[in-house]
Design a protein around this motif. Structure first.
Motif, PDB file in Angstrom:
ATOM      1  N   THR A   1       0.662  -1.325   0.163  1.00 25.16           N
ATOM      2  CA  THR A   1       0.026  -0.118  -0.178  1.00 25.16           C
ATOM      3  C   THR A   1       0.792   1.432   0.001  1.00 25.16           C
ATOM      4  OG1 THR A   1      -0.233  -0.040   2.482  1.00 25.16           O
ATOM      5  CG2 THR A   1      -1.860  -1.116   1.322  1.00 25.16           C
ATOM      6  N   LYS A   2       2.185   1.207   0.181  1.00 28.74           N
ATOM      7  CA  LYS A   2       3.210   2.126   0.362  1.00 28.74           C
ATOM      8  C   LYS A   2       4.055   2.066  -0.770  1.00 28.74           C
ATOM      9  CE  LYS A   2       2.461   3.045   5.262  1.00 28.74           C
ATOM     10  NZ  LYS A   2       2.971   2.758   6.644  1.00 28.74           N
ATOM     11  N   GLY A   3       3.793   1.202  -1.810  1.00 27.89           N
ATOM     12  CA  GLY A   3       4.787   1.099  -2.869  1.00 27.89           C
ATOM     13  C   GLY A   3       6.006   0.184  -2.461  1.00 27.89           C
ATOM     14  N   GLY A   4       5.847  -0.381  -1.304  1.00 29.04           N
ATOM     15  CA  GLY A   4       6.781  -1.649  -1.125  1.00 29.04           C
ATOM     16  C   GLY A   4       6.467  -3.057  -1.846  1.00 29.04           C
ATOM     17  N   ASP A   5       7.026  -3.989  -1.300  1.00 32.18           N
ATOM     18  CA  ASP A   5       6.907  -5.461  -1.818  1.00 32.18           C
ATOM     19  C   ASP A   5       7.172  -6.349  -0.695  1.00 32.18           C
ATOM     20  OD1 ASP A   5       6.671  -7.710  -3.201  1.00 32.18           O
ATOM     21  OD2 ASP A   5       8.006  -7.591  -4.709  1.00 32.18           O
ATOM     22  N   PRO A   6       6.407  -7.365  -0.513  1.00 32.94           N
ATOM     23  CA  PRO A   6       6.436  -8.244   0.601  1.00 32.94           C
ATOM     24  C   PRO A   6       7.627  -9.366  -0.134  1.00 32.94           C
ATOM     25  CG  PRO A   6       4.101  -8.068   0.033  1.00 32.94           C
ATOM     26  CD  PRO A   6       4.973  -7.308  -0.544  1.00 32.94           C
ATOM     27  N   LEU A   7       7.840  -9.604  -1.186  1.00 34.18           N
ATOM     28  CA  LEU A   7       8.562 -10.230  -1.841  1.00 34.18           C
ATOM     29  C   LEU A   7      10.116  -9.872  -1.572  1.00 34.18           C
ATOM     30  CD1 LEU A   7       7.432 -12.318  -5.061  1.00 34.18           C
ATOM     31  CD2 LEU A   7       7.679 -13.056  -2.784  1.00 34.18           C
ATOM     32  N   LEU A   8      10.306  -8.536  -1.633  1.00 28.84           N
ATOM     33  CA  LEU A   8      11.671  -7.884  -1.574  1.00 28.84           C
ATOM     34  C   LEU A   8      12.340  -8.430  -0.358  1.00 28.84           C
ATOM     35  CD1 LEU A   8      13.867  -5.891  -2.490  1.00 28.84           C
ATOM     36  CD2 LEU A   8      12.439  -4.069  -1.429  1.00 28.84           C
ATOM     37  N   PHE A   9      11.360  -8.684   0.898  1.00 22.82           N
ATOM     38  CA  PHE A   9      12.105  -9.100   2.065  1.00 22.82           C
ATOM     39  C   PHE A   9      12.479 -10.417   1.699  1.00 22.82           C
ATOM     40  CE2 PHE A   9      11.380 -12.074   5.679  1.00 22.82           C
ATOM     41  CZ  PHE A   9      12.325 -11.472   6.492  1.00 22.82           C
ATOM     42  N   GLN A  10      11.591 -11.453   1.125  1.00 28.58           N
ATOM     43  CA  GLN A  10      12.408 -12.592   0.870  1.00 28.58           C
ATOM     44  C   GLN A  10      13.433 -12.625  -0.031  1.00 28.58           C
ATOM     45  OE1 GLN A  10      10.692 -15.341   2.027  1.00 28.58           O
ATOM     46  NE2 GLN A  10       9.046 -14.535   2.791  1.00 28.58           N
ATOM     47  N   HIS A  11      13.569 -11.600  -0.998  1.00 27.00           N
ATOM     48  CA  HIS A  11      14.741 -11.667  -1.703  1.00 27.00           C
ATOM     49  C   HIS A  11      16.073 -11.404  -0.948  1.00 27.00           C
ATOM     50  CE1 HIS A  11      13.872 -12.305  -5.696  1.00 27.00           C
ATOM     51  NE2 HIS A  11      13.055 -11.381  -5.712  1.00 27.00           N
ATOM     52  N   LEU A  12      15.927 -10.315   0.019  1.00 28.73           N
ATOM     53  CA  LEU A  12      16.924  -9.930   1.030  1.00 28.73           C
ATOM     54  C   LEU A  12      17.378 -10.969   1.962  1.00 28.73           C
ATOM     55  CD1 LEU A  12      15.620  -6.131   1.372  1.00 28.73           C
ATOM     56  CD2 LEU A  12      17.619  -6.987   0.127  1.00 28.73           C
ATOM     57  N   PHE A  13      16.182 -11.578   2.646  1.00 27.38           N
ATOM     58  CA  PHE A  13      16.385 -12.501   3.642  1.00 27.38           C
ATOM     59  C   PHE A  13      17.120 -13.506   3.043  1.00 27.38           C
ATOM     60  CE2 PHE A  13      15.283 -16.069   6.176  1.00 27.38           C
ATOM     61  CZ  PHE A  13      15.450 -15.769   7.442  1.00 27.38           C
ATOM     62  N   TRP A  14      16.686 -14.061   1.942  1.00 27.03           N
ATOM     63  CA  TRP A  14      17.421 -15.399   1.693  1.00 27.03           C
ATOM     64  C   TRP A  14      18.775 -15.256   1.012  1.00 27.03           C
ATOM     65  CZ3 TRP A  14      16.297 -19.636   3.560  1.00 27.03           C
ATOM     66  CH2 TRP A  14      14.936 -19.890   4.158  1.00 27.03           C
ATOM     67  N   PHE A  15      19.025 -13.814   0.557  1.00 32.25           N
ATOM     68  CA  PHE A  15      20.184 -13.661  -0.042  1.00 32.25           C
ATOM     69  C   PHE A  15      21.426 -14.034   1.038  1.00 32.25           C
ATOM     70  CE2 PHE A  15      23.787 -10.711  -0.708  1.00 32.25           C
ATOM     71  CZ  PHE A  15      24.327 -11.036  -2.036  1.00 32.25           C
ATOM     72  N   TYR A  16      20.920 -13.638   2.279  1.00 33.17           N
ATOM     73  CA  TYR A  16      21.876 -14.138   3.317  1.00 33.17           C
ATOM     74  C   TYR A  16      21.575 -15.536   3.852  1.00 33.17           C
ATOM     75  CZ  TYR A  16      23.210 -15.342   8.252  1.00 33.17           C
ATOM     76  OH  TYR A  16      23.747 -16.055   9.146  1.00 33.17           O
ATOM     77  N   SER A  17      20.304 -16.111   3.923  1.00 34.79           N
ATOM     78  CA  SER A  17      19.962 -16.950   4.560  1.00 34.79           C
ATOM     79  C   SER A  17      20.475 -18.413   3.445  1.00 34.79           C
ATOM     80  CB  SER A  17      18.471 -17.281   5.038  1.00 34.79           C
ATOM     81  OG  SER A  17      18.370 -16.261   6.045  1.00 34.79           O
ATOM     82  N   HIS A  18      20.232 -18.101   2.447  1.00 39.96           N
ATOM     83  CA  HIS A  18      21.043 -19.411   1.492  1.00 39.96           C
ATOM     84  C   HIS A  18      22.293 -19.524   1.747  1.00 39.96           C
ATOM     85  CE1 HIS A  18      20.849 -22.900  -0.430  1.00 39.96           C
ATOM     86  NE2 HIS A  18      21.817 -22.494  -1.199  1.00 39.96           N
ATOM     87  N   PRO A  19      23.375 -18.421   1.499  1.00 41.12           N
ATOM     88  CA  PRO A  19      24.552 -18.622   1.891  1.00 41.12           C
ATOM     89  C   PRO A  19      24.855 -19.096   3.310  1.00 41.12           C
ATOM     90  CG  PRO A  19      24.288 -16.664   0.523  1.00 41.12           C
ATOM     91  CD  PRO A  19      23.036 -17.199   0.792  1.00 41.12           C
ATOM     92  N   ALA A  20      23.847 -18.626   4.106  1.00 39.35           N
ATOM     93  CA  ALA A  20      24.116 -19.288   5.655  1.00 39.35           C
ATOM     94  C   ALA A  20      24.193 -20.687   5.791  1.00 39.35           C
ATOM     95  CB  ALA A  20      22.965 -18.373   6.503  1.00 39.35           C
ATOM     96  N   VAL A  21      23.449 -21.365   4.932  1.00 41.55           N
ATOM     97  CA  VAL A  21      23.388 -22.797   4.894  1.00 41.55           C
ATOM     98  C   VAL A  21      24.916 -23.133   4.590  1.00 41.55           C
ATOM     99  CG1 VAL A  21      22.782 -24.569   3.775  1.00 41.55           C
ATOM    100  CG2 VAL A  21      20.964 -22.947   3.924  1.00 41.55           C
ATOM    101  N   TYR A  22      25.629 -22.571   3.810  1.00 43.00           N
ATOM    102  CA  TYR A  22      26.893 -22.993   3.612  1.00 43.00           C
ATOM    103  C   TYR A  22      27.864 -22.577   4.815  1.00 43.00           C
ATOM    104  CZ  TYR A  22      24.677 -24.131  -0.642  1.00 43.00           C
ATOM    105  OH  TYR A  22      23.885 -24.474  -1.660  1.00 43.00           O
ATOM    106  N   ILE A  23      27.541 -21.322   5.308  1.00 44.19           N
ATOM    107  CA  ILE A  23      28.455 -20.826   6.438  1.00 44.19           C
ATOM    108  C   ILE A  23      28.062 -21.895   7.653  1.00 44.19           C
ATOM    109  CG2 ILE A  23      28.284 -19.496   8.661  1.00 44.19           C
ATOM    110  CD1 ILE A  23      27.334 -16.900   6.669  1.00 44.19           C
ATOM    111  N   MET A  24      27.057 -22.710   7.669  1.00 43.46           N
ATOM    112  CA  MET A  24      26.788 -23.851   8.512  1.00 43.46           C
ATOM    113  C   MET A  24      27.621 -25.073   8.286  1.00 43.46           C
ATOM    114  SD  MET A  24      22.866 -23.183   9.552  1.00 43.46           S
ATOM    115  CE  MET A  24      22.175 -21.911   8.611  1.00 43.46           C
ATOM    116  N   ILE A  25      27.560 -25.344   6.851  1.00 44.29           N
ATOM    117  CA  ILE A  25      27.871 -26.767   6.492  1.00 44.29           C
ATOM    118  C   ILE A  25      29.350 -26.854   6.082  1.00 44.29           C
ATOM    119  CG2 ILE A  25      27.475 -26.687   3.962  1.00 44.29           C
ATOM    120  CD1 ILE A  25      26.467 -29.596   6.283  1.00 44.29           C
ATOM    121  N   LEU A  26      29.912 -25.545   5.526  1.00 43.25           N
ATOM    122  CA  LEU A  26      31.427 -25.593   4.992  1.00 43.25           C
ATOM    123  C   LEU A  26      32.505 -25.910   6.263  1.00 43.25           C
ATOM    124  CD1 LEU A  26      31.777 -22.687   2.620  1.00 43.25           C
ATOM    125  CD2 LEU A  26      32.207 -24.810   2.189  1.00 43.25           C
TER     126      LEU A  26
END
Lengths: 556, 111
Positions: free
Chosen positions: A247-272
């Motif tokens: 309603t203010k010109g934002g996008d809930p999916l933008l959160f997903q992009h930003l969150f998973w930009f860290y949280s997918h590599p975080a999987v490798y922070i954990m497993i490496l």
């Protein structure tokens, strides 16, 4: 196989003693611990803290499994269940898995493995522990004040608009703990670049160090994105800035992009770092140099780099562009390649090796099998068609628990057992620890394998109740979880026991080649009496045999 | 840390880092940043349509560049430090472009 079914060589127990001076008794008193700059002591501080948080997260896991024993909401109200699985995820990921191996074993071993006296920035290292504890306290506070029920993913607009729980407190906790992670990564990168002993070239580094180097890159480059994303969530909740609000010109999916930009590599922070441990253990217990050393080293870096290009595969069903999803699906297949390189090279290392089955190796075998299943089911989920059916079901829960618990936790336990003699100077009891490794494996399979089937049959994750036809598999899973709990409680009992009653380990009980095994156990505060000069490759067992042949025997 | 240096090359790199920057440079950068802030505000009041955010972002990038290069001394630093900063920038570009791959093609519909 006749006489050589163990490689353990302990000093004569009737005369053996711990070294008179070491890092544990150099200084005494609480202050000497809380203000220490010694990387080994900071590792111990981290070890206590993450063990504490592991048991908090484990308690939540037990509640989840008990709730799912029956189809109805018999134990917990549905909204309480939401809080329980959210807190389980937040505690286990941010307060246990991310710091688990790097902050304990990494902190302890990296300076020793490269022949340095400490990390490059000892005070920043201590600061990172304080930040971790502060972040942990915020998360505990959020828990005690009434909990948070966003899931560990803080999904918008749920987290920003609809929930009335302690989202901001928990997010702040993660924000602070994130800086602990950034500082640890920074410290490792600088240390590995600048503090290697003479002769310790990049390609003589143990693979443990390569794995941590790759994970550190991810910590430093990825974590700030998570931090700023959580700040945006907090600002959206408190003053409504509208970045994620349509309603203010934002996008809930933008959160997903930003969150998973860290949280997918975080999987490798954990497993490496887990993979880093496995390289050391497999080499030592098969008495061979890791097959394809360079390939394994570079595959760590490749995983770190590719890991940044695949995050949208967490969002295929969320309404992202089909074209973009196609690209991300293809890129996801790429990241399987370096992981497979590692698995194949470890298997090739075992080939014709003199394999022995001490506890760390049992855990490492557990890792190989479970991580492979976890990784391959990740390929299912990365392909767009399958993902639509499987995502947000128990299939995905089983998949990431195979990677994180079956992979990372097994590797963590392998590492803890492997370096326990170095850390404490004493051996853990071998027979019962083998039992613990086997119990953990069996418990794990019973807990998580049924969840693949449940997910494939369509049981969604994150619900407090389920149709009665799913009950048999859920009972199996809960029963498995109780076995798994025994597997985790056993080391909690015999590890402290071994501090007093364990056999004196001597410098190198495993006959391993790393620099850490050539110094006293427990090590001196300064690690080395004189700076080592490295003149051999990593995992050079011939060099080690020559060393022991020409060793001057000293008493006491 | 009385750690012996393993690479003599890195010693030289370290010495390059102790470049002394005079107050003149700092003041010049400071005023440039102020002027840019004023410029951003001024441009915001002119309706340029789609160009408004583009210009605002361009000025912001220029300012960030000045801060990184001079206030954070990267202009005078070793190649290793430049590479470190560049890797952060590269990751940021990956974040932006890969995210845009979703936003740009979302309206294309199904194939």
């Amino acid at each position: 196989m006749s006489s050589a079914n163990t490689i353990v060589q302990l000093p004569d127990q009737s005369t053996a003693q711990l070294p008179r001076k070491h890092y544990l008794n150099q200084e005494l008193g609480l202050k000497s611990w809380l203000l220490t700059g010694d990387h080994k002591r900071i590792a111990m501080l981290y070890l206590f803290s993450i063990t504490f948080f592991f048991f908090i997260g484990g308690a939540f896991a037990s509640l989840i499994r008990l709730q799912l024993l029956t189809p109805g909401s018999d134990l917990l109200a549905p909204d309480t269940y939401n809080k329980v699985f959210s807190m389980h995820g937040i505690v286990m990921i941010f307060l246990f898995l991310v710091p688990s191996v790097p902050a304990t074993l990494g902190n302890f071993l990296i300076p020793i493995m490269i022949g340095a006296k400490d990390l490059a920035f000892p005070k920043i290292n201590l600061l990172s522990w304080y930040l971790f504890v502060a972040g942990g306290l915020f998360i505990l506070a959020a828990m005690i004040l009434g909990g948070v029920d966003t899931g560990w993913t803080f999904t918008t607009p749920l987290s920003t608009h609809y929930l009335n729980t302690h989202v901001v407190t928990a997010a702040l906790g993660i924000f602070i703990a994130g800086f602990a992670s950034i500082l640890t990564g920074l410290n490792f990168i600088v240390t590995i670049h600048r503090m290697r002993a003479p002769g310790m070239t990049w390609f003589r580094l143990p693979l443990f160090v390569w794995g941590h180097y790759a994970a550190s890159i991810l910590m430093v480059l990825g974590t700030p994105v998570l931090a700023i994303t959580l700040v945006l969530v907090a600002l959206e909740r408190t003053i409504g800035i509208g970045v994620f609000d349509p309603t203010k010109g934002g996008d809930p999916l933008l959160f997903q992009h930003l969150f998973w930009f860290y949280s997918h590599p975080a999987v490798y922070i954990m497993i490496l770092p887990g993979m880093a441990v496995i390289s050391e253990v497999i080499s030592t217990f098969s008495r061979k140099r890791i097959f394809g050393y360079t390939a394994v080293a570079f595959s760590s870096v490749a995983i770190a780099i590719f890991g940044f290009f695949v995050w949208e595969h967490h969002m295929f069903i969320m309404g992202v562009s089909n074209y973009s999803a196609l690209v991300f699906s293809l890129l996801t297949m790429l990241v399987a390649v370096p992981s497979a390189i590692k698995i194949f090279n470890w298997s090739a290392t075992l080939y014709k090796g003199s394999i022995t089955f001490e506890t760390p190796m049992l855990y490492a075998f557990g890792f190989l099998g479970l991580f492979t299943i976890g990784g391959l089911t990740g390929v299912f989920l990365g392909s767009m068609g399958m993902d639509v059916h499987l995502t947000e079901t128990y299939f995905i829960v089983a998949h990431f628990h195979f990677v994180m618990v079956g992979g990372m936790l097994m590797a963590y336990l392998a590492g803890m057992h492997f370096w326990w003699p170095k850390i404490t100077g004493r051996m853990y009891p071998e027979a019962i620890s083998k039992l613990a490794a086997v119990v953990t494996f069996i418990g794990f399979i019973f807990t998580f394998f049924p969840q693949f089937i449940l997910g494939y049959l369509g049981m969604p994750r994150r619900y407090a109740s389920y149709p009665p036809e799913f009950q048999v598999l859920n009972v199996l899973s809960t029963a498995g979880a109780s076995i798994l709990a025994v597997g985790y409680l056993l080391p909690m009992l015999y590890m402290p026991w071994s501090l007093k009653y364990g056999k004196i380990a001597g410098n190198n009980p495993w006959q391993a080649t790393g620099l850490e095994w050539q110094i006293t156990s427990p090590p001196l505060t300064e690690n080395f009496v004189e700076t080592p000069i490295v003149d051999h490759e990593a995992y050079d067992y011939e060099w080690l045999a020559n060393q022991t042949e020409h060793e001057v025997k000293t008493v006491g | 840390m009385s750690h012996p240096e393993s690479q003599h090359g890195s010693m030289d790199l370290e010495h390059q880092e102790h470049h002394v920057v005079g107050p003149k440079v700092y003041l010049l950068i400071f005023f440039t940043l102020l002027v840019c802030t004023g410029l951003t505000t001024w441009v915001a009041f002119i309706d340029l349509g789609v160009l408004n955010p583009v210009i605002a972002l361009a000025i912001a990038c220029f300012k960030a560049g000045l801060v990184v290069l001079f206030f954070m001394h990267i202009h005078y630093s070793s190649k290793l430090l430049k590479l470190t900063v560049a890797s952060g920038l590269f990751m940021f570009l990956v974040l932006i472009t890969m995210t845009l791959s979703d936003y740009i093609s979302r309206a294309w519909g199904l194939w």
